[in-house]
Design an enzyme around this catalytic site. Structure first.
Site, PDB file in Angstrom:
ATOM      1  N   GLU A  83       0.905  -1.217  -0.120  1.00  0.00           N
ATOM      2  CA  GLU A  83      -0.134  -0.039   0.047  1.00  0.00           C
ATOM      3  C   GLU A  83       1.179   1.243   0.016  1.00  0.00           C
ATOM      4  OE1 GLU A  83      -2.067   0.885   3.675  1.00  0.00           O
ATOM      5  OE2 GLU A  83      -1.596  -1.142   4.359  1.00  0.00           O
ATOM      6  N   CYS A 115      -3.345  -4.284   4.462  1.00  0.00           N
ATOM      7  CA  CYS A 115      -2.283  -5.093   5.201  1.00  0.00           C
ATOM      8  C   CYS A 115      -2.422  -6.526   4.903  1.00  0.00           C
ATOM      9  CB  CYS A 115      -1.870  -4.946   6.775  1.00  0.00           C
ATOM     10  SG  CYS A 115      -1.909  -3.147   7.114  1.00  0.00           S
ATOM     11  N   HIS A 233      -1.761 -10.468  11.927  1.00  0.00           N
ATOM     12  CA  HIS A 233      -1.152  -9.210  11.275  1.00  0.00           C
ATOM     13  C   HIS A 233      -0.782  -8.165  12.533  1.00  0.00           C
ATOM     14  CE1 HIS A 233      -0.726  -5.125   9.707  1.00  0.00           C
ATOM     15  NE2 HIS A 233      -1.711  -4.580  10.084  1.00  0.00           N
TER      16      HIS A 233
HETATM   17  N1  COA Z   1       0.841   3.130  30.345  1.00  0.00           N
HETATM   18  C1  COA Z   1       0.432   1.886  29.835  1.00  0.00           C
HETATM   19  N2  COA Z   1      -0.448   1.780  29.005  1.00  0.00           N
HETATM   20  C2  COA Z   1      -0.977   2.885  28.398  1.00  0.00           C
HETATM   21  C3  COA Z   1      -0.687   4.226  28.643  1.00  0.00           C
HETATM   22  C4  COA Z   1       0.306   4.275  29.765  1.00  0.00           C
HETATM   23  N3  COA Z   1       0.796   5.371  30.326  1.00  0.00           N
HETATM   24  N4  COA Z   1      -1.423   5.102  28.272  1.00  0.00           N
HETATM   25  C5  COA Z   1      -2.323   4.591  27.356  1.00  0.00           C
HETATM   26  N5  COA Z   1      -1.984   3.214  27.390  1.00  0.00           N
HETATM   27  C6  COA Z   1      -2.560   2.030  26.485  1.00  0.00           C
HETATM   28  C7  COA Z   1      -4.164   2.165  26.499  1.00  0.00           C
HETATM   29  O1  COA Z   1      -4.966   1.558  27.836  1.00  0.00           O
HETATM   30  C8  COA Z   1      -4.587   1.302  25.294  1.00  0.00           C
HETATM   31  O2  COA Z   1      -4.247   0.065  25.549  1.00  0.00           O
HETATM   32  P1  COA Z   1      -5.687  -0.868  25.277  1.00  0.00           P
HETATM   33  O3  COA Z   1      -6.108  -0.702  23.919  1.00  0.00           O
HETATM   34  O4  COA Z   1      -5.409  -2.171  25.942  1.00  0.00           O
HETATM   35  O5  COA Z   1      -6.775  -0.144  26.254  1.00  0.00           O
HETATM   36  C9  COA Z   1      -3.137   1.700  24.456  1.00  0.00           C
HETATM   37  O6  COA Z   1      -2.198   1.947  25.513  1.00  0.00           O
HETATM   38  C10 COA Z   1      -3.369   2.619  23.345  1.00  0.00           C
HETATM   39  O7  COA Z   1      -3.732   3.761  24.048  1.00  0.00           O
HETATM   40  P2  COA Z   1      -5.294   4.666  23.238  1.00  0.00           P
HETATM   41  O8  COA Z   1      -5.428   5.666  23.983  1.00  0.00           O
HETATM   42  O9  COA Z   1      -6.069   3.610  22.786  1.00  0.00           O
HETATM   43  O10 COA Z   1      -3.973   5.111  21.918  1.00  0.00           O
HETATM   44  P3  COA Z   1      -4.671   6.338  21.019  1.00  0.00           P
HETATM   45  O11 COA Z   1      -5.806   6.548  20.936  1.00  0.00           O
HETATM   46  O12 COA Z   1      -3.767   7.494  20.967  1.00  0.00           O
HETATM   47  O13 COA Z   1      -4.165   5.250  19.653  1.00  0.00           O
HETATM   48  C11 COA Z   1      -4.820   3.771  17.917  1.00  0.00           C
HETATM   49  C12 COA Z   1      -4.422   3.775  19.347  1.00  0.00           C
HETATM   50  C13 COA Z   1      -4.648   2.149  17.611  1.00  0.00           C
HETATM   51  C14 COA Z   1      -6.043   4.073  17.828  1.00  0.00           C
HETATM   52  C15 COA Z   1      -3.658   4.594  17.133  1.00  0.00           C
HETATM   53  O14 COA Z   1      -2.429   4.074  17.397  1.00  0.00           O
HETATM   54  C16 COA Z   1      -3.990   4.326  15.526  1.00  0.00           C
HETATM   55  O15 COA Z   1      -4.812   5.171  14.946  1.00  0.00           O
HETATM   56  N6  COA Z   1      -3.276   3.587  14.851  1.00  0.00           N
HETATM   57  C17 COA Z   1      -3.536   3.509  13.399  1.00  0.00           C
HETATM   58  C18 COA Z   1      -4.513   2.270  12.996  1.00  0.00           C
HETATM   59  C19 COA Z   1      -4.360   0.821  13.614  1.00  0.00           C
HETATM   60  O16 COA Z   1      -3.103   0.591  13.738  1.00  0.00           O
HETATM   61  N7  COA Z   1      -5.473   0.176  14.000  1.00  0.00           N
HETATM   62  C20 COA Z   1      -5.165  -1.271  14.463  1.00  0.00           C
HETATM   63  C21 COA Z   1      -5.951  -2.254  13.522  1.00  0.00           C
HETATM   64  S1  COA Z   1      -5.127  -2.338  11.658  1.00  0.00           S
END
Ligand code: COA
Length: 470
Positions: A83, A115, A233
């Site tokens: 991609e 992916c 993945h």
């Molecule tokens: N210590 C430990 N863990 C922590 C933390 C800290 N200080 N702060 C946050 N976390 C954890 C959260 O609890 C969460 O874990 P959980 O999902 O088990 O609850 C994780 O870290 C991520 O935190 P979150 O607040 O959900 O992160 P975010 O909103 O900033 O971003 C995604 C997460 C996935 C939305 C972001 O990485 C993204 O947009 N990625 C691209 C798309 C993607 O990869 N999608 C996945 C499927 S393909």
């Protein structure tokens, strides 16, 4: 799918630059535990300025061919899942096929299925072989994942490539079963004029889990024996934990059958289409015994999930060292800081470059034609005309040049001159930042790079350069 179709060679490639996520966390004012524990990531693999999805696909495919010992001319189909293709119109498969020396009669195509493209490439090659349309297939995945600075996806970025040679009969790893599941889901997309994707991040996690579970349930219903390993993945390690829980694995199973894959994602970040293929390769090179099974379930946003049950048919140990291993690439890393990472995105200028003369140390290599008028490198399989000189009505003459896979360094110097000007003089780019690190007589290895890029909308010239042989 018939038991006798499967993998007869595999290869990986991970670019060597790494940004520690502790540094990124500091720069973004985020608790590093969020990246390290919350997402289960440690470093982001970044390509060199001369690398992209094409150059990485070439390296992984070359490693897979070396392990398979298949003559590239016998490959009947080359499919690349990516991609992050550098051209909107022009396939990656078509470029690497000629560089690898595969026949012009080989079928080529790219999959753009987020992916899931790498697994789709495997299934397509297997189907061609099963139907008799090809004797051997080359399934490749190569990607660089990018989000905007400060986007929640930024810490998950990564890069890598993986490739499998697929064949029939005496295979190392058979494809025992295959299931596809897809829905029109708007979790992540990128319009063709945009550099970065649009993501509904948390929704995409749910979409991932839903598709993985549906695929897993169908595979289980086919009554394959319980797998010894699970390859998911991995946009980040946490997704495999969430998927494992949803498909009902207990803690002991997660520890033994899933967590070894974290070594890959922690060192590279999200390799998009190459992610799951390199997890499978990690299991093949480090874990599996004859008779064991890997359940590989990919997820590609948009959305599709494909599951494959791989069964190990032979002891793979003898093949592991026929080419650089995934562990080699995971270890081979040079740390960079956030300043470099941010400058690189804005197109770092890499000057002056080192060029040198070499002598061959192997009889196989990459063939090219060089236009003696403008220095453009061409595939030996293309029509025997220089596109630029022909279009301008200028006189040109094409000369064949052979670039060996292995070579010795005869001389070297830094230069600001144009790459084609140097190549017309019989010189070639040497991939080293400092001349102090080079010595006349040292062993070199060919690497395909972006030799020259003609602006935002022009040609990208892929061709050989040399780096130190390790
Ligand atoms: N210590 C430990 N863990 C922590 C933390 C800290 N200080 N702060 C946050 N976390 C954890 C959260 O609890 C969460 O874990 P959980 O999902 O088990 O609850 C994780 O870290 C991520 O935190 P979150 O607040 O959900 O992160 P975010 O909103 O900033 O971003 C995604 C997460 C996935 C939305 C972001 O990485 C993204 O947009 N990625 C691209 C798309 C993607 O990869 N999608 C996945 C499927 S393909």
């Amino acid at each position: 799918m018939s038991k006798i179709i499967g993998i007869i060679g595999w290869g990986s490639y991970i670019p060597s630059l790494r940004l520690p996520l502790t540094d990124l966390a500091k720069a973004r004012n985020v608790d590093p535990k969020k990246y390290l524990k919350g997402l289960i990531l440690e470093k982001m693999a970044l390509p060199q300025p001369y690398e992209d999805a094409v150059t990485m696909a070439f390296e992984a495919a070359k490693n897979a061919l070396d392990r398979s010992k298949v003559n590239p001319e016998d490959i009947g189909i080359v499919v690349v899942g990516t991609e992050s293709k550098p051209y909107s119109v022009k396939s990656v498969a078509g470029i690497i096929k000629d560089l690898l020396g595969c026949s012009p009669y080989a079928y080529v195509g790219d999959y753009d299925a987020a992916c899931a493209g790498g697994i789709q490439a495997i299934v397509t090659c297997a189907a061609f072989i099963k139907s008799g349309l090809a004797k051997f297939g080359l399934a490749v995945a190569s990607d660089i994942s990018e989000y905007e600075f400060y986007h929640p996806g930024e810490p998950t970025q990564g890069a890598g490539a993986a490739a499998f040679v697929i064949g029939k009969g005496n295979v190392d790893v058979s494809i025992e079963n295959f299931v596809a599941y897809s829905t029109d889901t708007n979790d992540f997309f990128r319009r063709s004029e945009e550099r970065y994707p649009f993501v509904y991040g948390h929704f995409s996690e749910e979409a991932y889990l839903e598709h993985v579970i549906k695929t897993h349930e169908k595979i289980v219903s086919t009554r394959s024996p319980k797998p010894d390993y699970y390859a998911f993945h991995l946009p980040f390690g946490k997704m495999a934990l969430k998927a494992s829980k949803r498909i009902g694995l207990d803690d002991e199973e997660v520890e033994r059958k899933v967590k070894p894959s974290f070594e890959v994602v922690k060192a590279t970040g999200n390799q998009y289409a190459a992610s799951i293929l390199n997890v499978v390769i990690h299991f093949l090179e480090n874990m599996v015994n004859v008779g064991e099974r890997i359940e590989a379930i990919s997820y590609g946003s948009g959305a599709q999930s494909i599951g494959i049950i791989f069964k190990v048919e032979h002891d793979l140990k003898k093949k592991v060292n026929l080419a650089p291993t995934l562990n080699h690439y995971l270890r081979k890393s040079k740390l960079v800081d956030v300043k470099y990472y941010e400058q690189r995105r804005r197109n770092l200028k890499e000057k002056p470059l080192i060029f040198g003369k070499i002598e061959p140390n192997s009889t196989n290599g990459v063939k090219r034609f060089i236009c003696e008028n403008c220095g453009m490198l061409l595939s030996p399989y293309t029509i025997k005309k220089c596109p630029r000189c022909y279009e301008k009505g200028e006189n040109f003459r094409l000369r064949e040049i052979f670039y060996p896979f292995k070579a010795k360094l005869l001389s070297f110097e830094e230069t600001e001159k144009d790459v084609f000007e140097e190549m017309l003089k019989g010189k070639i780019r040497i991939l080293e930042e400092e001349t102090e690190n080079l010595k006349v007589g040292m062993d070199l290895k060919l690497k395909v790079i972006k030799l020259k890029v003609e602006g935002k909308n022009g040609l990208i010239h892929y061709g050989p350069a040399y780096e130190k042989q390790e």
